[in-house]
Write a protein that holds these residues in place. Structure first.
Motif, PDB file in Angstrom:
ATOM      1  N   MET A  93     -16.846 -31.179  27.720  1.00  0.00           N
ATOM      2  CA  MET A  93     -16.148 -32.348  27.146  1.00  0.00           C
ATOM      3  C   MET A  93     -17.126 -33.009  26.176  1.00  0.00           C
ATOM      4  O   MET A  93     -17.731 -34.032  26.483  1.00  0.00           O
ATOM      5  CB  MET A  93     -15.699 -33.308  28.252  1.00  0.00           C
ATOM      6  N   ASP A  94     -17.268 -32.390  25.013  1.00  0.00           N
ATOM      7  CA  ASP A  94     -18.317 -32.814  24.079  1.00  0.00           C
ATOM      8  C   ASP A  94     -17.773 -33.057  22.675  1.00  0.00           C
ATOM      9  O   ASP A  94     -18.503 -32.945  21.695  1.00  0.00           O
ATOM     10  CB  ASP A  94     -19.430 -31.762  24.038  1.00  0.00           C
ATOM     11  N   LYS A  95     -16.489 -33.442  22.606  1.00  0.00           N
ATOM     12  CA  LYS A  95     -15.863 -33.596  21.293  1.00  0.00           C
ATOM     13  C   LYS A  95     -16.000 -35.022  20.762  1.00  0.00           C
ATOM     14  O   LYS A  95     -16.055 -35.979  21.536  1.00  0.00           O
ATOM     15  CB  LYS A  95     -14.367 -33.291  21.387  1.00  0.00           C
ATOM     16  N   VAL A  96     -15.998 -35.108  19.438  1.00  0.00           N
ATOM     17  CA  VAL A  96     -15.769 -36.402  18.778  1.00  0.00           C
ATOM     18  C   VAL A  96     -14.258 -36.567  18.680  1.00  0.00           C
ATOM     19  O   VAL A  96     -13.575 -35.726  18.082  1.00  0.00           O
ATOM     20  CB  VAL A  96     -16.411 -36.422  17.380  1.00  0.00           C
ATOM     21  N   LEU A  97     -13.733 -37.613  19.265  1.00  0.00           N
ATOM     22  CA  LEU A  97     -12.277 -37.795  19.303  1.00  0.00           C
ATOM     23  C   LEU A  97     -11.767 -38.577  18.099  1.00  0.00           C
ATOM     24  O   LEU A  97     -10.594 -38.500  17.767  1.00  0.00           O
ATOM     25  CB  LEU A  97     -11.870 -38.496  20.605  1.00  0.00           C
ATOM     26  N   GLY A  98     -12.629 -39.331  17.463  1.00  0.00           N
ATOM     27  CA  GLY A  98     -12.183 -40.100  16.302  1.00  0.00           C
ATOM     28  C   GLY A  98     -13.311 -40.915  15.711  1.00  0.00           C
ATOM     29  O   GLY A  98     -13.985 -41.646  16.439  1.00  0.00           O
ATOM     30  N   ILE A  99     -13.518 -40.758  14.407  1.00  0.00           N
ATOM     31  CA  ILE A  99     -14.504 -41.590  13.704  1.00  0.00           C
ATOM     32  C   ILE A  99     -13.725 -42.529  12.798  1.00  0.00           C
ATOM     33  O   ILE A  99     -12.843 -42.088  12.064  1.00  0.00           O
ATOM     34  CB  ILE A  99     -15.448 -40.737  12.822  1.00  0.00           C
ATOM     35  N   ARG A 100     -14.038 -43.821  12.864  1.00  0.00           N
ATOM     36  CA  ARG A 100     -13.380 -44.800  11.996  1.00  0.00           C
ATOM     37  C   ARG A 100     -14.455 -45.531  11.212  1.00  0.00           C
ATOM     38  O   ARG A 100     -14.949 -46.576  11.637  1.00  0.00           O
ATOM     39  CB  ARG A 100     -12.544 -45.756  12.838  1.00  0.00           C
ATOM     40  N   GLN A 109     -16.206 -37.836  23.665  1.00  0.00           N
ATOM     41  CA  GLN A 109     -16.240 -37.420  25.057  1.00  0.00           C
ATOM     42  C   GLN A 109     -17.673 -37.560  25.581  1.00  0.00           C
ATOM     43  O   GLN A 109     -18.628 -37.587  24.802  1.00  0.00           O
ATOM     44  CB  GLN A 109     -15.733 -35.986  25.168  1.00  0.00           C
ATOM     45  N   PRO A 110     -17.826 -37.623  26.895  1.00  0.00           N
ATOM     46  CA  PRO A 110     -19.146 -37.965  27.452  1.00  0.00           C
ATOM     47  C   PRO A 110     -20.209 -36.882  27.283  1.00  0.00           C
ATOM     48  O   PRO A 110     -21.397 -37.188  27.305  1.00  0.00           O
ATOM     49  CB  PRO A 110     -18.852 -38.202  28.943  1.00  0.00           C
ATOM     50  N   GLY A 111     -19.764 -35.623  27.081  1.00  0.00           N
ATOM     51  CA  GLY A 111     -20.746 -34.537  27.075  1.00  0.00           C
ATOM     52  C   GLY A 111     -21.443 -34.310  25.743  1.00  0.00           C
ATOM     53  O   GLY A 111     -22.347 -33.479  25.647  1.00  0.00           O
ATOM     54  N   ILE A 112     -21.065 -35.056  24.712  1.00  0.00           N
ATOM     55  CA  ILE A 112     -21.743 -34.873  23.423  1.00  0.00           C
ATOM     56  C   ILE A 112     -23.150 -35.463  23.516  1.00  0.00           C
ATOM     57  O   ILE A 112     -23.363 -36.500  24.150  1.00  0.00           O
ATOM     58  CB  ILE A 112     -20.942 -35.514  22.271  1.00  0.00           C
ATOM     59  N   THR A 113     -24.113 -34.783  22.915  1.00  0.00           N
ATOM     60  CA  THR A 113     -25.473 -35.341  22.927  1.00  0.00           C
ATOM     61  C   THR A 113     -25.643 -36.296  21.746  1.00  0.00           C
ATOM     62  O   THR A 113     -24.894 -36.230  20.771  1.00  0.00           O
ATOM     63  CB  THR A 113     -26.543 -34.241  22.815  1.00  0.00           C
ATOM     64  N   ILE A 203     -17.141 -41.548  33.730  1.00  0.00           N
ATOM     65  CA  ILE A 203     -16.803 -41.870  32.346  1.00  0.00           C
ATOM     66  C   ILE A 203     -16.284 -40.606  31.659  1.00  0.00           C
ATOM     67  O   ILE A 203     -16.968 -39.578  31.647  1.00  0.00           O
ATOM     68  CB  ILE A 203     -18.044 -42.414  31.620  1.00  0.00           C
ATOM     69  N   THR A 204     -15.088 -40.701  31.073  1.00  0.00           N
ATOM     70  CA  THR A 204     -14.497 -39.536  30.419  1.00  0.00           C
ATOM     71  C   THR A 204     -14.338 -39.692  28.909  1.00  0.00           C
ATOM     72  O   THR A 204     -14.008 -38.719  28.221  1.00  0.00           O
ATOM     73  CB  THR A 204     -13.129 -39.209  31.044  1.00  0.00           C
ATOM     74  N   ALA A 205     -14.519 -40.898  28.388  1.00  0.00           N
ATOM     75  CA  ALA A 205     -14.547 -41.107  26.932  1.00  0.00           C
ATOM     76  C   ALA A 205     -15.226 -42.444  26.670  1.00  0.00           C
ATOM     77  O   ALA A 205     -15.192 -43.347  27.513  1.00  0.00           O
ATOM     78  CB  ALA A 205     -13.148 -41.096  26.327  1.00  0.00           C
ATOM     79  N   LEU A 206     -15.837 -42.551  25.478  1.00  0.00           N
ATOM     80  CA  LEU A 206     -16.569 -43.773  25.126  1.00  0.00           C
ATOM     81  C   LEU A 206     -16.276 -44.145  23.683  1.00  0.00           C
ATOM     82  O   LEU A 206     -16.290 -43.266  22.807  1.00  0.00           O
ATOM     83  CB  LEU A 206     -18.078 -43.579  25.268  1.00  0.00           C
ATOM     84  N   THR A 207     -16.018 -45.415  23.443  1.00  0.00           N
ATOM     85  CA  THR A 207     -15.964 -45.914  22.076  1.00  0.00           C
ATOM     86  C   THR A 207     -17.256 -46.671  21.805  1.00  0.00           C
ATOM     87  O   THR A 207     -17.632 -47.568  22.558  1.00  0.00           O
ATOM     88  CB  THR A 207     -14.730 -46.806  21.862  1.00  0.00           C
ATOM     89  N   LEU A 208     -17.933 -46.226  20.746  1.00  0.00           N
ATOM     90  CA  LEU A 208     -19.293 -46.697  20.467  1.00  0.00           C
ATOM     91  C   LEU A 208     -19.330 -47.469  19.162  1.00  0.00           C
ATOM     92  O   LEU A 208     -18.626 -47.136  18.208  1.00  0.00           O
ATOM     93  CB  LEU A 208     -20.241 -45.511  20.341  1.00  0.00           C
ATOM     94  N   ARG A 209     -20.174 -48.435  19.125  1.00  0.00           N
ATOM     95  CA  ARG A 209     -20.473 -49.206  17.928  1.00  0.00           C
ATOM     96  C   ARG A 209     -21.432 -48.385  17.056  1.00  0.00           C
ATOM     97  O   ARG A 209     -22.457 -47.910  17.540  1.00  0.00           O
ATOM     98  CB  ARG A 209     -21.181 -50.478  18.377  1.00  0.00           C
ATOM     99  N   LEU A 210     -21.106 -48.242  15.789  1.00  0.00           N
ATOM    100  CA  LEU A 210     -22.007 -47.531  14.876  1.00  0.00           C
ATOM    101  C   LEU A 210     -22.656 -48.525  13.911  1.00  0.00           C
ATOM    102  O   LEU A 210     -22.231 -49.665  13.805  1.00  0.00           O
ATOM    103  CB  LEU A 210     -21.224 -46.474  14.091  1.00  0.00           C
ATOM    104  N   HIS A 211     -23.675 -48.066  13.246  1.00  0.00           N
ATOM    105  CA  HIS A 211     -24.396 -48.912  12.297  1.00  0.00           C
ATOM    106  C   HIS A 211     -24.581 -48.154  10.992  1.00  0.00           C
ATOM    107  O   HIS A 211     -24.652 -46.918  10.993  1.00  0.00           O
ATOM    108  CB  HIS A 211     -25.747 -49.311  12.892  1.00  0.00           C
ATOM    109  N   GLY A 212     -24.659 -48.898   9.896  1.00  0.00           N
ATOM    110  CA  GLY A 212     -24.864 -48.249   8.607  1.00  0.00           C
ATOM    111  C   GLY A 212     -26.260 -47.661   8.505  1.00  0.00           C
ATOM    112  O   GLY A 212     -27.231 -48.288   8.943  1.00  0.00           O
ATOM    113  N   GLN A 213     -26.331 -46.446   7.959  1.00  0.00           N
ATOM    114  CA  GLN A 213     -27.667 -45.882   7.725  1.00  0.00           C
ATOM    115  C   GLN A 213     -28.387 -46.793   6.743  1.00  0.00           C
ATOM    116  O   GLN A 213     -27.837 -47.150   5.705  1.00  0.00           O
ATOM    117  CB  GLN A 213     -27.548 -44.466   7.152  1.00  0.00           C
ATOM    118  N   PRO A 214     -29.605 -47.176   7.073  1.00  0.00           N
ATOM    119  CA  PRO A 214     -30.285 -48.129   6.196  1.00  0.00           C
ATOM    120  C   PRO A 214     -30.601 -47.500   4.839  1.00  0.00           C
ATOM    121  O   PRO A 214     -30.844 -46.305   4.732  1.00  0.00           O
ATOM    122  CB  PRO A 214     -31.564 -48.458   6.964  1.00  0.00           C
TER     123      PRO A 214
END
Lengths: 458, 458
Positions: A93-100, A109-113, A203-214
């Motif tokens: 379970m290592d997929k990106v489910l959605g990038i916004r 998914q939780p298994g992505i590194t 935990i089976t999915a996570l929505t994460l806060r991203l940051h702009g590459q400086p």
């Protein structure tokens, strides 16, 4: 009700993806530090949330322990099946489910590194900043409230998980949080699950806060004669409000290990490693001001650079620190301490730690996230010597007790697992019983990573 | 077991500091928004944590509801004693217990207001950044997970409370968190209590994260013809990584209210209000870059200043926004919406809200924390008109449903209280039952602010 009955039902559910092979059990029964091999009864490889839910329902019906597993990089034995049962390996379970990108968030998914995630994000101009060094899974990082070198700027997993999907102890699937940046709607279940080490839910999915590459990044390293000078330079930088993206401390012993492992030529004394992120003008100004502060505190040899090559070399050296130190004593295992204290007490904590280690036969280089007050001693023991292990545990115990005396915590970022469980009563007092009550409310049959985190017994 | 018996015992405990006076009951039975007067049976004024503990023990023995009270600035009826009982007014517990400038933290009692705290901190060069506008108490802000204009830079109460002392439903005193900047030791009880609205425990002390007063601050305001242009200017500023300290949106109707109340001369159109904090060079660079972005998006009249006088006037106008709007319809009461959506959906949410309000007889100026995706419509109703109240509630309902459709939350910062309780099932789904289970585990007799937050019944 029994573990064998659970395994039979899980085999029907998962087929080949329920493994009983010896090598698989061994791989999921080991730890990256000193804990003895502790084999589970089976390893499950679910591919969907629905499968995790079905799996947990089966285990609940059979009172079979269920233990989550990410990359296995825990240093505290979080994933060890100390009461047997099924280890749930989230590798599939290592997929990106959605990038916004416009919302600077991502659902995974939780298994992505973390490295795989950042590779996927590269084209968006965004990144996920939490960086514990090891290439851990995002699910494991959330479960253990991981942080690392960038927490001084971006916070820990606590600050960067917006919401979760999780499977409860009865198989119910819940969602916590929303995609809004903030909410005041109800109990913060996201924060409750982050750091719960798989004892309240999987935990089976996570929505994460991203940051702009400086736009620009500067980095540098400098040497100090005395630890207290390095720490006070960091304190002054914080007080001046100069926004450090990373600020790492290494002691003389670690500098020696770096020289051997990473082909570096650091003087054999304490060092600070620094990074700034921002605009070209911003990082230049910040680097210059940091250089002045360092000079005022007796720091030597500070030079900063915005070249990616220099930066990559510096942080690769730091990230491989644990392995560089282990390599300095071939065949050793490590007892790793992880105390975190108020910044005002950091210099005395580090100095007392070094004095303890110097007075002991166990080698223990020190490195840490000095902007957070968090540092590690890597106590290296001969795995065949019970005496050395006992001595390392004694040292670790002294350090934790000191951290608690200083108003700090037994673990800044590695988590409780098996290694710090004994310190929970002292660190939390009566609040530990509250944790036990919450665990009983959410996992009344005690099937989720049993033997960890909360008061045991009954 | 009865409320009168509790009152008798509490009178023995507190003497004159248990008030039954009509004026006191009325003062603690009112709300700053549209909720009808709801009198408690008594008001308690404890002075120590030990007294709060004794008080809760008495109420637990008598099944008497206990409701915390700060400054009474809640807009959602959090402090209303909807099942009677004792309101605990923390006004007399308003001390600073310890400032540690070198650690940038402070420990306070819950009854201190944010303005009083910042006055106490002035000489240290530090400040507490969370700023909901109203001069709320720190305890109330924590209990409701407040935020406000500075959350885009400094986060909400979730991010700025390091630890708590709290009294549980059986009178036990616990401490959560440590003075370390981060910890991975156990369940995050601090985060669980922040935003729990007095339903899990009463907060009796708080350790807060402080921040250095910035060397320089710049602020400015600019006008837009179209809301979507204002929002897209903010989105681009975020994406560029330009660190805004505040970024506020007001619509044309709010600009009109400001002109009347604050003697301003804003054009009658949407506006952004911005603040940057940092070094002199930093805020100048950021202000200039923001000005370029604004111009690219059709913004007009942007000028920035680092003069304290200009800044003070701007933010006083914004902070008095709620009262300025109320003053535009004398004698009215407000139904205040507080939705928060992903930034990518903000422009459509605001535009649809304005269309709804334009199509309704109820006036409803809009203002909000656009960097977080959070905005408020102040729906003004004649308190003697049930029809107007019903229409305002209908509008509010449409807005909340829209926010949830867009992946957002019913409340970004005002909390649940009585006003948003009905939306908890839809927002949280199965997770709402988890909140109920946690409440039952921590408050099995349901004496702490009953009738709020969790599924009711039984």
């Amino acid at each position: 009700m029994s573990i064998p009955a659970a395994i039979e039902a899980l085999t029907s559910l998962l087929g080949q993806r329920l493994s009983l092979s010896k090598s698989d059990l061994a791989l999921h029964g080991r730890s990256e530090s000193y804990f003895p091999e502790t084999l589970p009864d089976a390893v499950a490889y679910p591919e969907t949330t629905q499968e995790v839910s079905e799996l947990v329902k089966i285990c609940a019906a059979q009172d079979c322990p269920v233990i989550g597993w990410g990359a296995g990089t825990s240093l505290e034995g979080h994933g060890l099946a100390v009461r047997g049962g099924v280890v749930v390996d989230f590798t599939r379970m290592d997929k990106v489910l959605g990038i916004r990108p416009e919302d600077q968030d991502v659902t995974v998914q939780p298994g992505i590194t973390r490295e795989a995630l950042n590779t996927e994000l590269r084209a968006t101009g965004l990144f996920f900043p939490v960086d514990p060094g090891a290439n851990a899974t995002i699910g494991g990082m959330a479960a253990t409230r991981a942080s690392g070198t960038t927490a001084v700027r971006y916070g820990t997993m606590r600050d960067n998980v917006l919401g979760l999907e999780a499977v409860l102890a009865d198989g119910t699937i819940i969602n916590t949080g929303t995609r809004a940046r903030k909410s005041a709607a109800g109990y913060d279940l996201t924060a409750l699950l982050v750091g719960s080490e798989g004892t309240l839910a999987l935990i089976t999915a996570l929505t994460l806060r991203l940051h702009g590459q400086p736009e620009a990044v500067s980095s540098g390293v400098c040497a100090f004669d005395r630890i207290e000078d390095a720490v006070s330079a960091v304190q002054e930088t914080i007080q001046m409000g100069i926004p450090m993206a990373r600020i790492e401390f290494v002691d003389a012993a670690t500098a020696v290990a770096f020289n051997a492992y990473a082909d570096a030529t650091l003087p054999e004394c304490p060092h600070l490693m620094i990074e700034f992120q921002g605009s070209e003008a911003g990082v230049a100004e910040q680097s210059e001001r940091f250089g002045e502060i360092v000079a005022d505190h007796g720091g030597k040899g500070f030079a900063w650079s915005t070249k990616e090559e220099d930066r990559r070399k510096l942080w690769a050296m730091r990230h491989n620190g644990y392995y560089a130190i282990l390599a300095s004593r071939p065949g050793c295992k490590a007892v790793v301490t992880d105390i975190c204290v108020p910044i005002s007490r950091l210099a005395e904590a580090v100095e007392a730690t070094i004095a303890d280690i110097d007075a002991s036969p166990i080698p223990g280089p020190i490195l840490g996230h000095v902007g957070d007050g968090n540092f590690h001693a890597i106590l290296m023991v001969d795995p065949d010597s019970p005496d050395e292990l006992a001595e390392a545990k004694r040292l670790s115990h002294v350090m934790v007790e000191r951290a608690l005396d200083l108003g700090g915590t037994a673990t800044g970022e590695h988590g409780v697992g098996m290694g710090k469980l004994d310190y929970m009563p002292r660190e939390h007092g009566a609040a530990w019983q509250v944790m036990g009550a919450l665990k009983s409310a959410m996992d009344p049959k005690n099937i989720l990573n049993p033997g960890k985190m909360v008061p045991q017994g009954n």
